[in-house]
Design a protein around this motif. Structure first.
Motif, PDB file in Angstrom:
ATOM      1  N   TYR A  13       7.535  -3.752  -5.989  1.00  0.00           N
ATOM      2  CA  TYR A  13       6.240  -3.062  -5.969  1.00  0.00           C
ATOM      3  C   TYR A  13       5.145  -4.005  -5.459  1.00  0.00           C
ATOM      4  N   ILE A  14       5.226  -5.262  -5.847  1.00  0.00           N
ATOM      5  CA  ILE A  14       4.251  -6.232  -5.355  1.00  0.00           C
ATOM      6  C   ILE A  14       4.417  -6.425  -3.845  1.00  0.00           C
ATOM      7  N   GLY A  15       5.651  -6.335  -3.368  1.00  0.00           N
ATOM      8  CA  GLY A  15       5.898  -6.460  -1.935  1.00  0.00           C
ATOM      9  C   GLY A  15       5.246  -5.329  -1.151  1.00  0.00           C
ATOM     10  N   ALA A  16       5.309  -4.110  -1.688  1.00  0.00           N
ATOM     11  CA  ALA A  16       4.668  -2.967  -1.031  1.00  0.00           C
ATOM     12  C   ALA A  16       3.157  -3.150  -1.008  1.00  0.00           C
ATOM     13  N   ALA A  17       2.598  -3.633  -2.117  1.00  0.00           N
ATOM     14  CA  ALA A  17       1.152  -3.857  -2.192  1.00  0.00           C
ATOM     15  C   ALA A  17       0.706  -4.910  -1.181  1.00  0.00           C
ATOM     16  N   LYS A  18       1.455  -5.990  -1.066  1.00  0.00           N
ATOM     17  CA  LYS A  18       1.101  -7.046  -0.112  1.00  0.00           C
ATOM     18  C   LYS A  18       1.223  -6.545   1.322  1.00  0.00           C
ATOM     19  N   GLN A  19       2.226  -5.710   1.580  1.00  0.00           N
ATOM     20  CA  GLN A  19       2.376  -5.142   2.918  1.00  0.00           C
ATOM     21  C   GLN A  19       1.180  -4.256   3.262  1.00  0.00           C
ATOM     22  N   ALA A  20       0.686  -3.495   2.284  1.00  0.00           N
ATOM     23  CA  ALA A  20      -0.478  -2.631   2.512  1.00  0.00           C
ATOM     24  C   ALA A  20      -1.692  -3.457   2.936  1.00  0.00           C
ATOM     25  N   VAL A  21      -1.939  -4.553   2.245  1.00  0.00           N
ATOM     26  CA  VAL A  21      -3.073  -5.417   2.588  1.00  0.00           C
ATOM     27  C   VAL A  21      -2.879  -6.030   3.970  1.00  0.00           C
ATOM     28  N   ALA A  22      -1.646  -6.424   4.288  1.00  0.00           N
ATOM     29  CA  ALA A  22      -1.369  -7.009   5.602  1.00  0.00           C
ATOM     30  C   ALA A  22      -1.617  -6.004   6.727  1.00  0.00           C
ATOM     31  N   MET A  23      -1.485  -4.713   6.421  1.00  0.00           N
ATOM     32  CA  MET A  23      -1.700  -3.656   7.406  1.00  0.00           C
ATOM     33  C   MET A  23      -3.157  -3.216   7.466  1.00  0.00           C
ATOM     34  N   ASN A  24      -4.016  -3.855   6.674  1.00  0.00           N
ATOM     35  CA  ASN A  24      -5.430  -3.471   6.595  1.00  0.00           C
ATOM     36  C   ASN A  24      -5.594  -2.076   5.997  1.00  0.00           C
ATOM     37  N   ALA A  25      -4.666  -1.718   5.106  1.00  0.00           N
ATOM     38  CA  ALA A  25      -4.760  -0.450   4.390  1.00  0.00           C
ATOM     39  C   ALA A  25      -5.531  -0.660   3.096  1.00  0.00           C
ATOM     40  N   SER A  26      -6.145   0.395   2.618  1.00  0.00           N
ATOM     41  CA  SER A  26      -6.846   0.312   1.339  1.00  0.00           C
ATOM     42  C   SER A  26      -6.174   1.164   0.276  1.00  0.00           C
ATOM     43  N   ALA A  27      -4.998   1.716   0.631  1.00  0.00           N
ATOM     44  CA  ALA A  27      -4.217   2.513  -0.317  1.00  0.00           C
ATOM     45  C   ALA A  27      -2.775   2.547   0.166  1.00  0.00           C
ATOM     46  N   SER A  44      11.443  -3.994 -13.289  1.00  0.00           N
ATOM     47  CA  SER A  44      10.944  -5.302 -13.710  1.00  0.00           C
ATOM     48  C   SER A  44       9.487  -5.199 -14.134  1.00  0.00           C
ATOM     49  N   LYS A  45       9.208  -5.477 -15.388  1.00  0.00           N
ATOM     50  CA  LYS A  45       7.821  -5.446 -15.887  1.00  0.00           C
ATOM     51  C   LYS A  45       6.976  -6.536 -15.213  1.00  0.00           C
ATOM     52  N   GLU A  46       7.606  -7.638 -14.867  1.00  0.00           N
ATOM     53  CA  GLU A  46       6.876  -8.704 -14.174  1.00  0.00           C
ATOM     54  C   GLU A  46       6.418  -8.230 -12.794  1.00  0.00           C
ATOM     55  N   ASP A  47       7.319  -7.526 -12.094  1.00  0.00           N
ATOM     56  CA  ASP A  47       7.000  -7.009 -10.765  1.00  0.00           C
ATOM     57  C   ASP A  47       5.843  -5.997 -10.833  1.00  0.00           C
ATOM     58  N   THR A  48       5.920  -5.053 -11.764  1.00  0.00           N
ATOM     59  CA  THR A  48       4.870  -4.036 -11.861  1.00  0.00           C
ATOM     60  C   THR A  48       3.535  -4.650 -12.273  1.00  0.00           C
ATOM     61  N   GLU A  49       3.567  -5.638 -13.162  1.00  0.00           N
ATOM     62  CA  GLU A  49       2.328  -6.287 -13.601  1.00  0.00           C
ATOM     63  C   GLU A  49       1.682  -7.051 -12.444  1.00  0.00           C
ATOM     64  N   ARG A  50       2.488  -7.727 -11.643  1.00  0.00           N
ATOM     65  CA  ARG A  50       1.959  -8.444 -10.481  1.00  0.00           C
ATOM     66  C   ARG A  50       1.339  -7.462  -9.496  1.00  0.00           C
ATOM     67  N   CYS A  51       1.987  -6.317  -9.312  1.00  0.00           N
ATOM     68  CA  CYS A  51       1.465  -5.278  -8.432  1.00  0.00           C
ATOM     69  C   CYS A  51       0.112  -4.776  -8.937  1.00  0.00           C
ATOM     70  N   LYS A  52       0.036  -4.510 -10.220  1.00  0.00           N
ATOM     71  CA  LYS A  52      -1.209  -4.002 -10.824  1.00  0.00           C
ATOM     72  C   LYS A  52      -2.353  -4.992 -10.651  1.00  0.00           C
ATOM     73  N   ILE A  53      -2.087  -6.257 -10.923  1.00  0.00           N
ATOM     74  CA  ILE A  53      -3.117  -7.297 -10.809  1.00  0.00           C
ATOM     75  C   ILE A  53      -3.543  -7.475  -9.352  1.00  0.00           C
ATOM     76  N   PHE A  54      -2.560  -7.486  -8.446  1.00  0.00           N
ATOM     77  CA  PHE A  54      -2.847  -7.668  -7.020  1.00  0.00           C
ATOM     78  C   PHE A  54      -3.689  -6.512  -6.486  1.00  0.00           C
ATOM     79  N   CYS A  55      -3.340  -5.293  -6.847  1.00  0.00           N
ATOM     80  CA  CYS A  55      -4.088  -4.124  -6.374  1.00  0.00           C
ATOM     81  C   CYS A  55      -5.531  -4.161  -6.869  1.00  0.00           C
TER      82      CYS A  55
END
Length: 280
Positions: A13-27, A44-55
């Motif tokens: 999930y964090i990987g998808a979030a980082k890809q969105a930012v790399a694409m200049n997406a806001s969602a 993975s709770k660690e993965d989802t938490e990192r995604c939440k914080i990153f977003c």
């Protein structure tokens, strides 16, 4: 404007979030698990938490889309139970990622001659799911793409289903532009009528996400085939512009589900930003 697209979670999930930012997406939108299965995912709770914080740190909005077999009018008791358990799992993952909700398809009627039974089943199923759910993520019901008059193709139906649920505060909406065009809800020429009706019945107050898709077929044919926003579709730029310039939609994420093999999503997001990115 908040533009994004559907992304893979192959890198988490964090990987998808980082890809969105790399694409200049806001969602961005993602499948919480295998899109073709109702199986339960031990995530993975660690993965989802990192995604939440990153977003949160990057002002990124995320939304989950339930797997394809999920819909709100299952045609057997076993399928019904499987969908309930699966959607609760989807809601848990979405909530852990900080997502606004889980998009779910309206479903098809059990019997064309007796649609009332299908609506009753849907509302009961929503209540069975939501009485077990106390998180922040909502179930987001999507409008259908069938021919005019089919189940799930009007704003009135969507609002009434939410109203009749015991847990309306846990339900929101997803507006798919291709589905609306296919069903004749939005013909490209009647946006003001759609807007006025939606405002009058409270639809837009509960709208959380827009699936931003062009249509490969003319309106009112009931064909759900997506096309790129700027090329190869029957919805014209000036018709999309009416929708985009609607003040009530300024804070809603527009998520592309267009065929990326015809136009890469990174390129399409750039096109959207160049044309409409500064709309207020």
């Amino acid at each position: 404007m908040k533009f994004g697209c559907h992304l893979s979670i192959k890198q988490g999930y964090i990987g998808a979030a980082k890809q969105a930012v790399a694409m200049n997406a806001s969602a961005f939108q993602y499948f919480p698990k295998n899109p073709r299965s109702l199986g339960i995912k031990n995530f993975s709770k660690e993965d989802t938490e990192r995604c939440k914080i990153f977003c949160k740190a990057n002002g990124l909005i995320s939304v989950s889309h339930s797997p394809y077999p999920s819909h709100l009018v299952p045609h057997s008791q076993q399928k019904r139970q499987n969908v309930i358990v699966s959607l609760l799992n989807d809601l848990e993952i979405a909530d852990a990622c900080g997502s606004v909700g889980v998009v779910v398809h309206f479903g098809k009627p059990l019997n064309q001659a007796d649609p009332l039974k299908s609506y009753q089943l849907m509302i009961q199923m929503l209540d069975d799911i939501l009485q077990q759910w106390d998180g922040e993520a909502k179930l987001l019901i999507e409008n259908n793409a069938n021919v005019p008059g089919s189940m799930g193709t009007t704003l009135e139906e969507l609002v009434q289903v939410r109203t009749l649920s015991q847990y309306p505060e846990k339900i929101g909406f997803c507006f798919d532009t291709c589905h609306a065009f296919a069903s004749g809800l939005w013909t490209g020429k009647n946006w003001q009528e759609v807007l006025d009706k939606g405002l009058a019945i409270g639809y837009f107050e509960e709208l959380e996400v827009i699936h931003f898709n062009n249509s490969k077929y003319p309106t009112r044919l009931g064909k759900d085939r997506h096309a790129p926003i700027f090329d190869g579709g029957f919805i014209k730029e000036d018709q999309f512009e009416q929708l985009i310039r609607t003040p009530q939609l300024q804070d809603i994420p527009f998520i592309l589900e267009t065929p990326k093999e015809e136009c890469p999503h990174e390129q399409e997001i750039q096109q959207l930003r160049e044309k409409w990115g500064d709309v207020e």
